[in-house]
Design an enzyme around this catalytic site. Structure first.
Site, PDB file in Angstrom:
ATOM      1  NE  ARG A  65      -2.533  -1.577   3.324  1.00 52.90           N
ATOM      2  CZ  ARG A  65      -2.273  -2.812   3.772  1.00 52.90           C
ATOM      3  NH1 ARG A  65      -2.513  -3.853   3.003  1.00 52.90           N
ATOM      4  NH2 ARG A  65      -1.789  -3.009   4.971  1.00 52.90           N
ATOM      5  CD  GLU A 102      -1.396  -3.887  14.830  1.00 49.92           C
ATOM      6  OE1 GLU A 102      -1.436  -3.433  13.673  1.00 49.92           O
ATOM      7  OE2 GLU A 102      -2.290  -3.733  15.661  1.00 49.92           O
TER       8      GLU A 102
HETATM    9  P1  AMP Z   1       4.174  -1.874  11.712  1.00 56.40           P
HETATM   10  O1  AMP Z   1       5.456  -2.386  11.150  1.00 56.40           O
HETATM   11  O2  AMP Z   1       3.732  -2.620  12.916  1.00 56.40           O
HETATM   12  O3  AMP Z   1       4.210  -0.367  11.927  1.00 56.40           O
HETATM   13  O4  AMP Z   1       3.057  -2.205  10.647  1.00 56.40           O
HETATM   14  C1  AMP Z   1       2.902  -1.417   9.536  1.00 56.40           C
HETATM   15  C2  AMP Z   1       2.613  -2.240   8.313  1.00 56.40           C
HETATM   16  O5  AMP Z   1       1.613  -3.221   8.552  1.00 56.40           O
HETATM   17  C3  AMP Z   1       2.089  -1.342   7.238  1.00 56.40           C
HETATM   18  O6  AMP Z   1       2.638  -1.767   6.010  1.00 56.40           O
HETATM   19  C4  AMP Z   1       0.599  -1.501   7.285  1.00 56.40           C
HETATM   20  O7  AMP Z   1       0.068  -1.536   6.006  1.00 56.40           O
HETATM   21  C5  AMP Z   1       0.356  -2.817   8.010  1.00 56.40           C
HETATM   22  N1  AMP Z   1      -0.567  -2.704   9.148  1.00 56.40           N
HETATM   23  C6  AMP Z   1      -0.252  -2.892  10.452  1.00 56.40           C
HETATM   24  N2  AMP Z   1      -1.316  -2.765  11.243  1.00 56.40           N
HETATM   25  C7  AMP Z   1      -2.344  -2.462  10.426  1.00 56.40           C
HETATM   26  C8  AMP Z   1      -3.732  -2.197  10.640  1.00 56.40           C
HETATM   27  N3  AMP Z   1      -4.281  -2.222  11.870  1.00 56.40           N
HETATM   28  N4  AMP Z   1      -4.495  -1.904   9.565  1.00 56.40           N
HETATM   29  C9  AMP Z   1      -3.947  -1.877   8.328  1.00 56.40           C
HETATM   30  N5  AMP Z   1      -2.672  -2.126   8.057  1.00 56.40           N
HETATM   31  C10 AMP Z   1      -1.866  -2.419   9.093  1.00 56.40           C
END
Ligand code: AMP
Length: 177
Positions: A65, A102
């Protein structure tokens, strides 16, 4: 600066999907926002106006995305676009980094020498959650000798404290939960 009403319009186009991709995750679905030209414009305007005159040389967009927003922003800011991709997708020799998200373990790759040494780089993704993905992208930029000017997101899930992981880096997000 865009008005609160304008930003609220963009926010109204983000859809919550509970328990995707795994139980307990509230997924922020941006496809309704992408389908709405006004909302998509609002998000791009909001990010672009923060960096006009800041001499951004390259935008690193994170698969998948981050490509959508990163590509459009690169065109607006007259910067290069460099994809950070999931493993095995890039055809040429690549640098790689592994990290935690996450909801999973992940690896990102970037073609070698895609960032010129000393370049000013913006890291772009749709959502800032725990910050692991953005930090990994910044590590790839640093490996290649680039300087991360800022991290920019459409959505920041502030309760996951990703901003702290990216500190003292500059973090710009359009919509915060
Ligand atoms: P992080 O590395 O934990 O900051 O996760 C970010 C990545 O995971 C991004 O590429 C987001 O597209 C995806 N992502 C994580 N949590 C969500 C969420 N609750 N909704 C949509 N995309 C998420």
């Amino acid at each position: 600066m865009l008005s609160a009403e304008t930003l609220a319009y963009a926010k109204s186009k983000i859809r919550d999907i509970p328990d995707f991709p795994t139980p307990g995750i509230l997924f922020k679905d941006i496809t309704p926002l992408l389908a709405d030209p006004r909302a998509f414009h609002i998000v791009l305007d909001s990010i672009a106006e923060r960096f006009i005159g800041e001499h951004v040389d390259a935008i690193v967009g994170v698969e998948a995305r981050g490509f959508i927003f990163g590509g459009a922003l690169a065109a607006r800011l007259n910067a290069s676009f460099v994809p950070a991709r999931k493993p095995g997708k890039l055809p040429a020799k690549s640098d790689r980094v592994s990290y935690k998200t996450e909801y999973s373990e992940a690896t990102l790759e970037m073609h070698e020498q895609s960032i010129r040494r000393g370049s000013r780089v913006l890291v772009v993704d749709d959502v800032l959650a725990t910050g692991g993905t953005a930090k990994a992208s910044a590590d790839l930029v640093a490996t290649q000798g680039g300087e991360v000017v800022a991290y920019t997101f459409v959505i920041e899930l502030s309760f996951l404290k990703g901003r702290a992981v990216l500190a003292p880096g500059r973090v710009e997000s359009v919509i915060t939960y």
